[in-house]
Design a protein around this motif. Structure first.
Motif, mmCIF file in Angstrom:
data_model
loop_
_atom_site.group_PDB
_atom_site.id
_atom_site.type_symbol
_atom_site.label_atom_id
_atom_site.label_comp_id
_atom_site.label_asym_id
_atom_site.label_seq_id
_atom_site.Cartn_x
_atom_site.Cartn_y
_atom_site.Cartn_z
ATOM 1 N N ILE A 410 8.903 6.605 15.148
ATOM 2 C CA ILE A 410 8.634 6.871 13.725
ATOM 3 C C ILE A 410 9.650 6.139 12.871
ATOM 4 N N ALA A 411 10.967 6.136 13.311
ATOM 5 C CA ALA A 411 12.012 5.449 12.547
ATOM 6 C C ALA A 411 11.731 3.954 12.494
ATOM 7 N N SER A 412 11.231 3.389 13.591
ATOM 8 C CA SER A 412 10.926 1.942 13.612
ATOM 9 C C SER A 412 9.791 1.626 12.638
ATOM 10 N N GLN A 413 8.744 2.488 12.678
ATOM 11 C CA GLN A 413 7.623 2.274 11.773
ATOM 12 C C GLN A 413 8.046 2.427 10.331
ATOM 13 N N THR A 414 8.878 3.385 10.043
ATOM 14 C CA THR A 414 9.345 3.615 8.671
ATOM 15 C C THR A 414 10.171 2.423 8.202
ATOM 16 N N ASN A 415 10.989 1.892 9.077
ATOM 17 C CA ASN A 415 11.824 0.731 8.736
ATOM 18 C C ASN A 415 10.932 -0.464 8.408
ATOM 19 N N LEU A 416 9.842 -0.636 9.206
ATOM 20 C CA LEU A 416 8.923 -1.747 8.980
ATOM 21 C C LEU A 416 8.212 -1.591 7.634
ATOM 22 N N LEU A 417 7.791 -0.369 7.341
ATOM 23 C CA LEU A 417 7.128 -0.091 6.063
ATOM 24 C C LEU A 417 8.050 -0.343 4.885
ATOM 25 N N SER A 418 9.350 0.021 5.053
ATOM 26 C CA SER A 418 10.310 -0.177 3.958
ATOM 27 C C SER A 418 10.515 -1.663 3.711
ATOM 28 N N MET A 419 10.476 -2.447 4.779
ATOM 29 C CA MET A 419 10.644 -3.889 4.615
ATOM 30 C C MET A 419 9.421 -4.464 3.877
ATOM 31 N N ASN A 420 8.212 -4.018 4.227
ATOM 32 C CA ASN A 420 7.006 -4.496 3.545
ATOM 33 C C ASN A 420 7.019 -4.101 2.088
ATOM 34 N N ALA A 421 7.487 -2.867 1.808
ATOM 35 C CA ALA A 421 7.563 -2.388 0.423
ATOM 36 C C ALA A 421 8.551 -3.209 -0.370
ATOM 37 N N ALA A 422 9.641 -3.602 0.263
ATOM 38 C CA ALA A 422 10.648 -4.405 -0.433
ATOM 39 C C ALA A 422 10.082 -5.772 -0.767
ATOM 40 N N ILE A 423 9.262 -6.327 0.195
ATOM 41 C CA ILE A 423 8.669 -7.651 -0.047
ATOM 42 C C ILE A 423 7.696 -7.559 -1.209
ATOM 43 N N GLU A 424 6.873 -6.489 -1.221
ATOM 44 C CA GLU A 424 5.881 -6.322 -2.282
ATOM 45 C C GLU A 424 6.569 -6.102 -3.608
ATOM 46 N N ALA A 425 7.710 -5.386 -3.619
ATOM 47 C CA ALA A 425 8.449 -5.146 -4.861
ATOM 48 C C ALA A 425 9.023 -6.437 -5.383
ATOM 49 N N ALA A 426 9.447 -7.317 -4.480
ATOM 50 C CA ALA A 426 10.002 -8.604 -4.907
ATOM 51 C C ALA A 426 8.896 -9.439 -5.546
ATOM 52 N N HIS A 427 7.644 -9.367 -4.984
ATOM 53 C CA HIS A 427 6.524 -10.098 -5.551
ATOM 54 C C HIS A 427 6.175 -9.582 -6.920
ATOM 55 N N ALA A 428 6.381 -8.300 -7.141
ATOM 56 C CA ALA A 428 6.003 -7.689 -8.413
ATOM 57 C C ALA A 428 6.971 -8.033 -9.526
ATOM 58 N N GLY A 429 8.151 -8.504 -9.214
ATOM 59 C CA GLY A 429 9.115 -8.885 -10.254
ATOM 60 C C GLY A 429 9.843 -7.680 -10.811
ATOM 61 N N ASP A 430 10.006 -7.716 -12.164
ATOM 62 C CA ASP A 430 10.792 -6.649 -12.799
ATOM 63 C C ASP A 430 10.084 -5.307 -12.710
ATOM 64 N N GLU A 440 14.396 0.565 -0.396
ATOM 65 C CA GLU A 440 15.726 0.367 0.256
ATOM 66 C C GLU A 440 16.263 1.684 0.800
ATOM 67 N N GLU A 441 16.080 2.762 0.024
ATOM 68 C CA GLU A 441 16.575 4.069 0.474
ATOM 69 C C GLU A 441 15.805 4.544 1.695
ATOM 70 N N ILE A 442 14.496 4.253 1.677
ATOM 71 C CA ILE A 442 13.684 4.648 2.842
ATOM 72 C C ILE A 442 14.141 3.867 4.067
ATOM 73 N N ARG A 443 14.437 2.573 3.866
ATOM 74 C CA ARG A 443 14.911 1.765 5.001
ATOM 75 C C ARG A 443 16.224 2.328 5.570
ATOM 76 N N LYS A 444 17.138 2.696 4.637
ATOM 77 C CA LYS A 444 18.409 3.274 5.105
ATOM 78 C C LYS A 444 18.177 4.565 5.866
ATOM 79 N N LEU A 445 17.256 5.401 5.353
ATOM 80 C CA LEU A 445 16.964 6.663 6.030
ATOM 81 C C LEU A 445 16.374 6.405 7.407
ATOM 82 N N ALA A 446 15.518 5.365 7.489
ATOM 83 C CA ALA A 446 14.934 5.022 8.789
ATOM 84 C C ALA A 446 15.996 4.533 9.759
ATOM 85 N N ASP A 447 16.942 3.726 9.274
ATOM 86 C CA ASP A 447 18.041 3.259 10.147
ATOM 87 C C ASP A 447 18.873 4.432 10.640
ATOM 88 N N SER A 448 19.160 5.327 9.700
ATOM 89 C CA SER A 448 19.978 6.490 10.097
ATOM 90 C C SER A 448 19.262 7.343 11.121
#
Length: 599
Positions: A410-430, A440-448
């Protein structure tokens, strides 16, 4: 020989003693006077030097060595007047030199205060006195010992001067002691003359005193010679008119001669009285001799009867002693038998007590062993239960490991989802920045969660290994408890057999103890009878011994009486011989004392 006789006479010896004592007294008194005179002269010299130095210190018009030298070189009127004044003072006081001394490196400058030597310039002291150097170095007063140089004999003082420039300087005063030495020589000559006069006078006085002592002694010697040459005349007396110790000696000798005269008279009277005593002793000795002969005959008869009685008592005593020894031997055997019976009884009693103790111990150990078997059985059951529980725990830990794998996925899947969300947020701009923060917080929680899941998995694996090892140990413990149960069961059977054997031994020991008690009772009865017999024979033996001792004592006293009678006979003969010798001595005494003239 004539001179030797004179030298050994009492008068010559007394004369020599008096002369020697007079010479020693004169020498002692004269020596003390001379030392006192010399001490006074030395004290007066030091006082004169000290007074002169103090006078110079208080009258010197300059307060430093340099200022005084400068004034002399300039020939100021003050310095010239002061030199003249001190020159006159030195002549009036007997002072030879007055000067100031200081020290400049290795040099010792000095300058005269008075005009005695007419030196008006600074000079350097080539061989300065050590007292002057010590006074300069230590700022203390020093006196020199008397010394002699080309100018005469002197004694000096060196006193520090208080200077204003701080340069040390001392006042030197030299006093001429030539006159003092001449006075000392004259005093020695006067002392020798007075001593010789005193010795001469003492010789005359010694001759007079020696004559006064030896003259009465010579008179006493003549009287004693006359008494010694007379023929045992006790009526002669020494005539001395002297009232001193010699006269007392003569009086004491006269008193001794008077007492000796009275004693000789009493001895003569006693010699006359011994004749009648001699006759009475002779008659008494004859009568005593007859009586002693009768006593000796009676004592011989009594001694023979006592010998017969003593032989009879010796035979009876020997028989009684033999019987007593036999009884003592029997009694000793009975005592030995009684001791052995008592020892056997004590040993059997102790053995029975030991068997009872062993039986009790065996019963206690049997009970304890049974309890131990039950405890071991219960322990094995609990160990088996523990092993079963450990198996359940291992299964539970397997389930927990599966859960940690799921959490990790579950932590691996959550980390992957957080990375995809970060990519989509970067595409969205401001407009996607807020979503990027959440991603980013979800990714940190997944790492922990992944890290925690791995730690839990590692910990569970370690616990699982420990539990598996514990399970193996529990299994081994269960096997050991099974072996212990078997050993305890065998031990329980052995204690049962020991209890049965001890019971049989206790029964047999009781029978043996009853038999030994019966034997002991019989032995005690025999022992008491033997002791009564032994007491009776001992009383008979004691009576026989006392009779024999009494007979021996009587025999000994009879022998002593016979010996005493024989000794009396010998003493009687000796007394007769002594009486004859006494008669001879008395006759000699009469003849000797008749020579003394007592009136």
């Amino acid at each position: 020989m004539h001179w030797r006789k004179i030298m050994h006479s009492l008068k010559t010896k007394l004369l020599l003693i008096f002369v020697l004592l007079s010479f020693l007294v004169s020498l002692l008194v004269g020596g003390m006077d001379f030392l006192h005179f010399k001490k006074n002269i030395d004290q007066n010299l030091r006082t004169s030097l000290s007074n002169t130095a103090n006078f110079v210190e208080h009258t010197l018009p300059y307060n430093s060595f340099a200022s005084y030298v400068k004034a002399i070189e300039e020939k100021s009127s003050t310095s010239m007047d002061y030199r003249n004044f001190m020159g006159q003072y030195a002549m009036d006081s007997g002072i030879a030199f007055l000067y100031l001394v200081t020290q400049d490196g290795d040099k010792v400058p000095t300058i005269e205060i008075s005009n005695f030597m007419e030196e008006e310039q600074l000079i350097f002291w080539e061989s300065p006195a050590k007292e002057a150097l010590l006074s300069l170095a230590e700022n203390k007063i020093y006196y020199s010992e008397p010394y002699t140089d080309e100018y005469g004999s002197f004694i000096s003082i060196y006193k520090p001067l208080a200077t204003s420039d701080g340069i040390p300087a001392v006042i030197g005063v030299d006093l001429d002691v030539s006159y003092v030495k001449s006075l000392q020589k004259e005093s020695i000559i006067g002392f020798m003359i007075s001593m010789l006069i005193g010795v001469g006078i003492s010789i005359l006085l010694s001759f007079f005193f020696a004559s006064s002592i030896t003259k009465p002694l010579s008179s006493l010697d003549k009287e004693l010679r006359h008494l010694a040459e007379s023929d045992a005349d006790l009526t002669i007396r020494i005539h001395s008119k002297s009232k001193n110790e010699i006269g007392k000696v003569a009086e004491s000798f006269n008193a001794f001669a008077t007492k000796l005269q009275d004693l000789v008279i009493q001895i003569k009277i006693a010699i006359d009285d011994t004749d009648s005593i001699k006759i009475a002793i002779s008659d008494s000795s004859d009568q005593t001799s007859l009586e002693i002969d009768k006593i000796s005959d009676n004592l011989d008869g009594i001694r023979e009867q006592l010998e017969i009685l003593d032989n009879s008592l010796s035979e009876n005593t020997a028989v009684i002693e033999e019987v007593t020894q036999n009884i003592e031997s029997v009694d000793q055997q009975i005592i030995s038998q009684s001791a052995m019976v008592e020892q056997s009884t004590a040993a059997i009693t102790q053995m029975m007590a030991s068997l009872s103790s062993v039986n009790m111990v065996a019963q206690n150990k049997k009970t304890a062993t049974r309890a131990l078997w039950e405890v071991a059985k219960e322990g094995k059951e609990r160990i088996d239960q523990t092993a079963s529980s450990f198996k359940s725990v291992v299964e539970y830990f397997g389930q927990i490991q599966d859960m940690t794998k799921t959490i990790n996925a579950i932590a691996s899947q959550t980390n992957l989802l957080s990375m995809n969300a970060a990519i989509e947020a970067a595409h969205a701009g401001d407009s996607g920045k807020g979503f990027a923060v959440v991603a980013e917080e979800i990714r940190k929680l997944a790492d922990s969660a992944g890290t925690t899941s791995k730690s839990i998995a590692t910990l569970i694996k370690t616990i699982t290994d420990s539990v598996m090892n514990t399970e193996k140990q529990v299994t081994a413990t269960s096997t050991a408890f099974a072996q212990i149960n078997e050993e305890v069961s065998d031990t329980l059977d052995a204690f049962s057999e020991i209890e049965q054997s001890v019971s049989e031994l206790n029964s047999g020991g009781q029978q043996i103890l009853e038999s030994t008690n019966q034997i002991n009772s019989v032995t005690v009865s025999i022992k008491e009878g033997s002791r009564e017999i032994q007491t009776g024979t001992q009383s008979m033996l004691d009576s026989a011994i006392r009779i024999k001792e009494a007979s021996g004592a009587v025999t000994t006293r009879m022998a002593a009486s016979v010996k005493a009678a024989s000794d009396i006979q010998v003493s009687k003969k000796t007394m007769i011989d002594l009486t004859k010798k006494m008669n001879t001595i008395i006759e000699n005494l009469k003849e000797q004392f008749s020579q003394f003239k007592t009136g």
